[in-house]
Design an enzyme around this catalytic site. Structure first.
Site, short mmCIF file in Angstrom:
data_model
loop_
_atom_site.label_atom_id
_atom_site.label_comp_id
_atom_site.label_asym_id
_atom_site.label_seq_id
_atom_site.Cartn_x
_atom_site.Cartn_y
_atom_site.Cartn_z
N ASN A 193 -20.11 3.36 -14.43
CA ASN A 193 -19.73 3.90 -15.74
C ASN A 193 -20.51 3.21 -16.86
OD1 ASN A 193 -16.62 4.05 -14.22
ND2 ASN A 193 -17.65 5.88 -14.95
N LYS A 202 -7.65 14.74 -7.35
CA LYS A 202 -6.84 14.84 -8.59
C LYS A 202 -6.28 16.25 -8.74
CE LYS A 202 -7.24 10.65 -9.99
NZ LYS A 202 -6.07 9.77 -9.89
N SER A 245 -7.29 13.42 -14.48
CA SER A 245 -8.58 13.11 -15.09
C SER A 245 -9.19 14.37 -15.67
CB SER A 245 -9.50 12.56 -13.99
OG SER A 245 -10.84 12.53 -14.42
N ALA A 246 -10.04 14.17 -16.67
CA ALA A 246 -10.78 15.31 -17.23
C ALA A 246 -11.71 15.92 -16.19
CB ALA A 246 -11.59 14.85 -18.44
N TYR A 268 -13.45 13.03 -5.15
CA TYR A 268 -12.51 12.33 -6.05
C TYR A 268 -11.80 13.33 -6.95
CZ TYR A 268 -10.98 10.01 -10.32
OH TYR A 268 -10.23 9.62 -11.41
N ARG A 278 -28.54 12.29 -14.11
CA ARG A 278 -27.79 11.93 -12.90
C ARG A 278 -27.18 13.20 -12.31
NH1 ARG A 278 -22.85 7.69 -13.66
NH2 ARG A 278 -21.99 9.41 -14.85
N ASP A 328 0.84 -1.19 0.00
CA ASP A 328 0.00 0.00 0.00
C ASP A 328 0.89 1.25 0.00
OD1 ASP A 328 -1.87 2.04 0.84
OD2 ASP A 328 -3.16 0.40 1.52
N LEU A 329 0.54 2.22 -0.80
CA LEU A 329 1.32 3.47 -0.83
C LEU A 329 1.20 4.23 0.50
CD1 LEU A 329 0.78 4.94 -4.42
CD2 LEU A 329 2.67 3.55 -3.58
P1 NAD Z 1 -8.31 0.82 -11.01
O1 NAD Z 1 -9.06 0.92 -9.73
O2 NAD Z 1 -8.62 -0.31 -11.92
O3 NAD Z 1 -6.73 0.78 -10.70
C1 NAD Z 1 -6.16 1.46 -9.60
C2 NAD Z 1 -5.28 0.45 -8.87
O4 NAD Z 1 -4.69 1.11 -7.74
C3 NAD Z 1 -6.08 -0.73 -8.33
O5 NAD Z 1 -5.48 -1.95 -8.78
C4 NAD Z 1 -6.00 -0.59 -6.80
O6 NAD Z 1 -5.95 -1.85 -6.17
C5 NAD Z 1 -4.72 0.22 -6.64
N1 NAD Z 1 -4.64 1.07 -5.43
C6 NAD Z 1 -5.54 1.96 -4.98
N2 NAD Z 1 -5.09 2.57 -3.86
C7 NAD Z 1 -3.86 2.04 -3.61
C8 NAD Z 1 -2.88 2.26 -2.62
N3 NAD Z 1 -3.07 3.14 -1.61
N4 NAD Z 1 -1.72 1.57 -2.66
C9 NAD Z 1 -1.51 0.66 -3.66
N5 NAD Z 1 -2.40 0.41 -4.63
C10 NAD Z 1 -3.56 1.10 -4.61
O7 NAD Z 1 -8.46 2.21 -11.76
P2 NAD Z 1 -8.09 2.60 -13.25
O8 NAD Z 1 -9.34 2.78 -14.01
O9 NAD Z 1 -7.04 1.71 -13.78
O10 NAD Z 1 -7.50 4.06 -12.98
C11 NAD Z 1 -6.11 4.27 -12.77
C12 NAD Z 1 -5.90 5.72 -12.38
O11 NAD Z 1 -6.44 6.55 -13.42
C13 NAD Z 1 -6.60 6.14 -11.10
O12 NAD Z 1 -5.77 7.05 -10.41
C14 NAD Z 1 -7.85 6.84 -11.60
O13 NAD Z 1 -8.31 7.80 -10.69
C15 NAD Z 1 -7.36 7.48 -12.88
N6 NAD Z 1 -8.44 7.72 -13.84
C16 NAD Z 1 -9.24 6.68 -14.24
C17 NAD Z 1 -10.27 6.92 -15.15
C18 NAD Z 1 -11.17 5.80 -15.60
O14 NAD Z 1 -12.22 6.07 -16.16
N7 NAD Z 1 -10.83 4.54 -15.42
C19 NAD Z 1 -10.48 8.21 -15.65
C20 NAD Z 1 -9.65 9.24 -15.24
C21 NAD Z 1 -8.62 8.98 -14.32
C1 UD1 Z 2 -17.31 9.58 -14.69
C2 UD1 Z 2 -16.92 10.44 -13.54
C3 UD1 Z 2 -15.59 11.11 -13.84
C4 UD1 Z 2 -14.54 10.06 -14.17
C5 UD1 Z 2 -15.08 9.22 -15.34
C6 UD1 Z 2 -14.15 8.12 -15.72
C7 UD1 Z 2 -19.09 11.15 -12.60
C8 UD1 Z 2 -20.01 12.30 -12.36
N1 UD1 Z 2 -17.97 11.41 -13.29
O1 UD1 Z 2 -17.43 10.39 -15.83
O2 UD1 Z 2 -15.15 11.85 -12.72
O3 UD1 Z 2 -13.32 10.67 -14.52
O4 UD1 Z 2 -16.33 8.64 -14.96
O5 UD1 Z 2 -14.10 7.18 -14.69
O6 UD1 Z 2 -19.34 10.03 -12.18
N2 UD1 Z 2 -24.58 7.10 -18.30
C9 UD1 Z 2 -25.86 6.63 -18.46
N3 UD1 Z 2 -26.21 5.50 -17.78
C10 UD1 Z 2 -25.35 4.81 -16.97
C11 UD1 Z 2 -24.02 5.30 -16.83
C12 UD1 Z 2 -23.67 6.45 -17.50
O7 UD1 Z 2 -26.67 7.22 -19.18
O8 UD1 Z 2 -25.75 3.80 -16.37
C13 UD1 Z 2 -24.17 8.30 -19.05
C14 UD1 Z 2 -23.74 9.46 -18.17
O9 UD1 Z 2 -24.83 10.26 -17.83
C15 UD1 Z 2 -22.73 10.16 -19.10
C16 UD1 Z 2 -22.11 9.02 -19.90
O10 UD1 Z 2 -23.04 7.94 -19.82
O11 UD1 Z 2 -23.39 11.02 -19.99
C17 UD1 Z 2 -20.77 8.56 -19.36
O12 UD1 Z 2 -20.90 8.27 -17.98
P1 UD1 Z 2 -19.73 7.60 -17.12
O13 UD1 Z 2 -19.22 6.39 -17.83
O14 UD1 Z 2 -20.21 7.43 -15.73
O15 UD1 Z 2 -18.56 8.67 -17.19
P2 UD1 Z 2 -18.60 10.24 -16.82
O16 UD1 Z 2 -19.84 10.60 -16.12
O17 UD1 Z 2 -18.22 10.98 -18.04
#
Ligand code: NAD
Ligand code: UD1
Length: 333
Positions: free
Chosen positions: A198, A152, A124-125, A148, A291, A58-59
């Protein structure tokens, strides 16, 4: 060249490990498995036919980070580890701030001590909050709407301050848009616990019959069909962006933010149609209220990443849907 990948067994981290190993980098992974599974380690090894060191840790435990830096010569770090569920972050903000921020501080302190000052960070965006317009450029105002997102943005601020204090650092802040898709092997992908929040994991679970129908959150937005528009990017393209960012931080000092998106926005109904077309599987849906916290449109201007990193997304929406579906069929029971 050895890269430490924090969160390397997670969704984006595992795909990035595959790309790094395939490109000849040495990889060291730390993950506490809070949101991923140990078996991913062997899957990455089997896909790449390469070995790497995995530390389950863990970090928040600075000693394990020290141990990794004592046992390995790390050239650069890609820092994915963090908690990422927006809704959960509203319910348990202290856990999110502690995990994401303290974890990053521990990591940077140990990096500093070992004179490893090259870092690629998963932003993240979400740091654009409600964007003033689209497409979004890196110099747009930053703000957040949930804990969250705040973690970031705070980490981005911390890393910018770190560079101001010591110009030896080179830091890339990668602002991801909406990663979907999976590796072509169908062996690694996005497999969230419980009911997905998502869009794409929800769609695949409806398609496979685990969930009854997709709720489309709002059809009265000011978009071409009234449903929310996002910039979906294939996770393999996204992972390749990390390799370009690593090359950049190894070469040049500074702190830079980059949008990693395709630059094209698709609505929820566009995605449903693209999924049905590329897989031949029907997705039942019903229109629901908006939402809370959602915005109408969010898509990137990815020009800076193209010009400065030499990276752009190439995989199209059909491929994203097809690969998400292949992964779901192999992994969702
Ligand atoms: P994920 O949850 O699949 O991967 C994150 C990993 O970090 C996991 O395997 C988890 O076990 C590990 N982790 C969490 N806290 C930890 C800690 N304290 N010490 C060690 N390991 C730890 O998520 P992901 O989708 O692969 O996302 C990776 C990164 O990108 C994250 O920082 C997330 O916030 C960012 N991000 C993701 C998305 C997305 O839509 N997936 C979008 C924007 C940003
Ligand atoms: C979400 C997070 C964002 C994160 C991103 C990637 C929120 C408010 N934002 O973005 O911070 O960086 O995920 O992990 O949660 N939708 C539906 N039905 C569903 C799920 C989603 O209609 O069951 C729609 C949403 O309204 C949106 C689009 O699909 O318009 C994408 O949604 P989602 O995949 O959750 O991503 P974001 O909301 O863009």
């Amino acid at each position: 060249m050895a890269i430490l990948v924090t969160g390397g067994t997670g969704y984006i981290g595992s795909h990035t490990c595959v790309e790094l190993l395939n490109s000849g980098y040495e990889v060291v992974v730390i993950d506490n498995l809070v949101n991923s599974k140990m078996e991913v380690v062997d899957i990455i090894k089997s896909i790449t036919k390469k070995d790497f060191k995995f530390y389950q840790g863990d970090l928040l435990d600075i000693d394990i980070i020290e141990k990794i830096f004592n046992e390995n010569h790390i050239d650069a770090v890609i820092h994915f580890a963090g908690l990422k569920a927006v809704g959960e972050s509203v319910s348990i903000p202290l856990r999110y701030y502690h995990n994401n921020i303290t974890g990053t501080l521990n990591l940077c302190n140990v990096m500093n001590k070992h004179n490893c000052k090259k870092l690629v960070f998963s932003s993240s965006a979400t740091v654009y909050g409600v964007p003033k317009s689209v497409p979004i450029k890196e110099d747009f105002p930053l703000s957040t709407t949930n804990p969250y997102g705040s973690t970031k943005l705070m980490i981005e601020d911390i890393l910018r301050d770190l560079y101001v204090s010591d110009n030896e650092w080179s830091i890339a802040l990668l602002r991801y848009f909406n990663p979907i898709g999976a590796h072509s092997s169908g062996l690694i992908g996005d497999n969230p616990n419980g009911i997905p929040n998502n869009l794409m994991p929800y769609i695949t679970q409806v398609a496979i019959g685990k969930l009854e129908s997709l709720g489309v959150f709002g059809d009265d937005y000011d978009t071409h069909d009234g449903t929310g528009v996002r910039d979906y990017i294939h996770v393999v393209d996204l992972s390749k962006g990390h390799l370009k960012a690593v090359e950049k931080v190894i070469k040049e000092k500074g702190v830079n933010a980059y949008n990693l998106g395709t630059g094209t926005g698709y609505s929820v109904l566009d995605i449903v149609k693209a999924f049905e077309k590329s897989t031949g599987v029907k997705v039942n849906y019903k229109i629901m209220p908006r939402r809370a916290g959602d915005i109408a449109e969010c898509y990137a201007d990815p020009t800076k990443a193209k010009e400065e990193l030499g990276w752009e997304a190439v995989l199209d929406i059909e491929q994203m849907c097809k690969d998400s579906w292949d992964f779901a069929k192999k992994n969702f029971k």
